[in-house]
Write a protein that holds these residues in place. Structure first.
Motif, PDB file in Angstrom:
ATOM      1  N   LEU A 179      35.840  40.735  42.668  1.00  0.00           N
ATOM      2  CA  LEU A 179      35.024  39.415  43.124  1.00  0.00           C
ATOM      3  C   LEU A 179      35.659  38.131  42.366  1.00  0.00           C
ATOM      4  O   LEU A 179      35.478  37.089  42.935  1.00  0.00           O
ATOM      5  N   ARG A 180      35.959  38.294  41.036  1.00  0.00           N
ATOM      6  CA  ARG A 180      36.492  37.029  40.200  1.00  0.00           C
ATOM      7  C   ARG A 180      37.711  36.549  41.038  1.00  0.00           C
ATOM      8  O   ARG A 180      38.125  35.586  41.077  1.00  0.00           O
ATOM      9  N   TYR A 181      38.471  37.536  41.572  1.00  0.00           N
ATOM     10  CA  TYR A 181      39.927  37.323  42.147  1.00  0.00           C
ATOM     11  C   TYR A 181      39.713  36.610  43.414  1.00  0.00           C
ATOM     12  O   TYR A 181      40.422  35.651  43.861  1.00  0.00           O
ATOM     13  N   THR A 182      38.442  37.117  44.265  1.00  0.00           N
ATOM     14  CA  THR A 182      38.299  36.285  45.294  1.00  0.00           C
ATOM     15  C   THR A 182      37.891  34.967  45.248  1.00  0.00           C
ATOM     16  O   THR A 182      37.876  34.396  46.159  1.00  0.00           O
ATOM     17  N   GLN A 321      45.618  46.878  32.740  1.00  0.00           N
ATOM     18  CA  GLN A 321      45.132  45.782  31.425  1.00  0.00           C
ATOM     19  C   GLN A 321      45.602  44.384  32.063  1.00  0.00           C
ATOM     20  O   GLN A 321      44.761  43.499  31.737  1.00  0.00           O
ATOM     21  N   MET A 322      46.969  44.392  32.598  1.00  0.00           N
ATOM     22  CA  MET A 322      47.566  43.107  32.798  1.00  0.00           C
ATOM     23  C   MET A 322      46.761  42.320  34.259  1.00  0.00           C
ATOM     24  O   MET A 322      46.704  41.225  34.311  1.00  0.00           O
ATOM     25  N   ALA A 323      46.117  43.405  35.067  1.00  0.00           N
ATOM     26  CA  ALA A 323      45.828  42.882  36.219  1.00  0.00           C
ATOM     27  C   ALA A 323      44.500  42.686  36.450  1.00  0.00           C
ATOM     28  O   ALA A 323      43.906  41.968  37.259  1.00  0.00           O
ATOM     29  N   GLU A 324      43.554  42.979  35.356  1.00  0.00           N
ATOM     30  CA  GLU A 324      42.143  42.981  35.580  1.00  0.00           C
ATOM     31  C   GLU A 324      41.731  41.642  35.706  1.00  0.00           C
ATOM     32  O   GLU A 324      40.793  41.192  36.332  1.00  0.00           O
TER      33      GLU A 324
END
Ligand code: ADP
Ligand code: MG
Ligand code: ZN
Length: 478
Positions: A179-182, A321-324
């Motif tokens: 949701l944060r990504y969007t 971890q990098m993509a969260e």
């Protein structure tokens, strides 16, 4: 454990539109009580709701990112109940025909992959907030703040596919991340823009039929949700073991006593008397609109995780971890694009950079150690100026002063000693000071090498080049 837990989650996420779902009032957080209200969200007689298109666009965006099928037609429904923070006496929601159905989220727990299905996503308006006078030193009164009334929400309902509190936590974290990504919600848990209700039941292993569930409402942190679920699993298991029966009820998490307490049983629960809202026409989402929204979705966490492993050769755990967080992913890629080794970069980001963000409650953009600074430090390790051990001090120096690695090294004199003559002097000193250990080493106790290296490192205040120290010691001790 005798019983198998079954968990389904309902998440309310506040959409970050400028105005409310059915009127033009601002949704900004923190305004004076009731400053952001109008006849529509106050529920005055005779007013009519007008749907905010942006709410629908953002909901479609979330639905597509969560792999849902967006319905061509969905309907608005009235959910009727009486409460002081709901002046209309009903909440406008979606019931029989929600905006989207049949999605999923992939999670990883203890190295195991699992797909959790999403049952439905619907849009609704939020209610207001009751503030009890006791909290304001005024026990005789209750206060009502209607700023939140009519703020847009999406409710995301999972299937009961989770079998442990760890899976539930992983699902919520992944949902939060997507949701944060969007960009449709800030998902701030403290401000209530991401709230989860956990439905929990247990059943004997091997039994097909679900047990009776209890629903734990509005727990406001991932850690508490996990604790609340674990508490429920144990409570229900003990209850059944003692010959009791779980009753269907709503419970609340008490984060002081670490227990769930009964709020209301299903028998006393509301009958919401849902019916289609006559003030709003059915919502139609065209194929073209869906495609338009889909075209603007960013690369989502799963795609990034796969790409990071393939492109940079880092382990899956590191890639996750990098993509969260999208900005952390950006930081990582910036360091690598400057020329740092990807695995060295993830090692430092997973430990030191993420620790700073957590400790200081910062977003990665605010991190005192920028991507360029981390890259600069990794370069100094690579060219032998500093050892991995000294790097810890250099990193701490960058964190405290905001100066780059070269400056910290110069100011603190942290340069690694790689001068053979200088190192030989220190080694000679250590050998002279420990005749007993030297004799033992020479008689075959080679394990003592570690002791000698440690002594030399100590004598050099951690600055000696470890590889050279080993070499010189081996030569001198024979
Ligand atoms: P309700 O009508 O009580 O809200 P729903 O059928 O709408 O119940 O389900 C709400 C949530 O509870 C969903 O996430 C669903 O997967 C989950 N759920 C339903 N039955 C159970 C059960 N027996 N145990 C655990 N979770 C359940
Ligand atoms: Mg429900
Ligand atoms: Zn309004």
């Amino acid at each position: 454990m005798k019983y198998e837990p079954v968990i389904g989650l309902e998440v309310h996420s506040q959409l970050n539109t400028k105005s409310k779902i059915f009127c033009g009032c601002s949704t900004e957080f923190g305004a004076a009580p009731n400053a952001q209200t109008c006849p529509i969200c106050l529920g005055m007689p005779g007013v009519l709701p007008v749907l905010n298109t942006e709410v629908v666009a953002k909901s479609i965006r979330a639905a597509l990112a969560l792999n849902c099928t967006v319905s061509e037609v969905s309907r608005w429904a009235r959910k009727n109940y009486f409460y002081p923070d709901l002046p209309k006496g009903y909440q406008i929601s979606q019931y029989e025909q929600p905006l989207a159905v049949n999605g999923h989220i992939d999670i990883m727990v203890n190295g195991q992959h699992k797909r959790i299905r999403i049952h439905r996503i619907h849009m609704e308006e939020d209610a207001g907030k009751n503030i009890h006078g006791e909290n304001l030193g005024d026990p005789a009164h209750s206060y009502v703040d209607l700023n939140r009334t009519g703020v847009p929400l999406i409710e995301i309902v999972s299937e009961a596919d989770m079998r442990s509190s760890e899976e539930a936590k992983a699902y919520l974290e992944k949902l939060h991340s997507i949701l944060r990504y969007t960009g449709v919600s800030d998902c701030n848990m403290e401000e209530g823009s991401f709230r989860a209700d956990a439905n929990v039941s247990v059943r004997p292993f091997g039994q097909e039929k679900f047990g009776t569930k209890a629903e734990v409402k509005n727990v406001n942190s991932f850690r508490f949700i996990q604790k609340a679920i674990d508490y429920e699993i144990e409570r229900q298991s003990d209850l059944i073991d003692d010959g009791g029966r779980v009753i269907q009820e709503t419970r609340l998490w008490d984060s002081v006593k670490n227990v769930t307490v009964s709020m209301r049983s299903k028998e006393e629960a509301n009958d919401y008397r849902y019916f289609p809202d006559p003030d709003l026409v059915p919502l139609r989402v065209s194929e073209a609109w869906k495609n338009e929204v889909a075209a603007t979705l960013p690369e989502l966490p799963d795609a990034k995780i796969a790409r990071f492993q393939k492109e940079y050769g880092i382990p899956e755990y590191d890639a996750v971890q990098m993509a969260e967080d999208q900005q952390v992913a950006h930081y990582f890629e910036a360091v690598v694009k400057m020329g740092s080794d990807p695995k060295s970069a993830t090692n430092w980001i997973m430990t030191d950079v993420l620790r700073i963000l957590k400790e200081r409650q910062l977003e990665v953009e605010q991190c005192p150690v920028t991507a360029a600074m981390l890259h600069g430090m990794l370069e100094l390790i690579k060219n032998g100026t500093i050892s991995g051990k000294l790097a810890k001090d250099v990193f701490a120096g960058m964190e405290q002063t905001g100066k780059d690695a070269k400056t910290v090294v110069a100011e603190k004199g942290l340069v690694q000693i790689s001068d053979t003559g200088e190192l030989e002097k220190i080694v000679d000193g250590v050998i002279a000071a420990n005749p007993g250990n030297v004799a033992e080493y020479k008689s075959g106790k080679v394990k003592l090498m570690g002791f000698f290296v440690g002594q030399v490192m100590q004598a050099s205040k951690g600055k000696a080049n470890p590889a050279l120290v080993n070499k010189i010691l081996k030569e001198k001790l024979g």
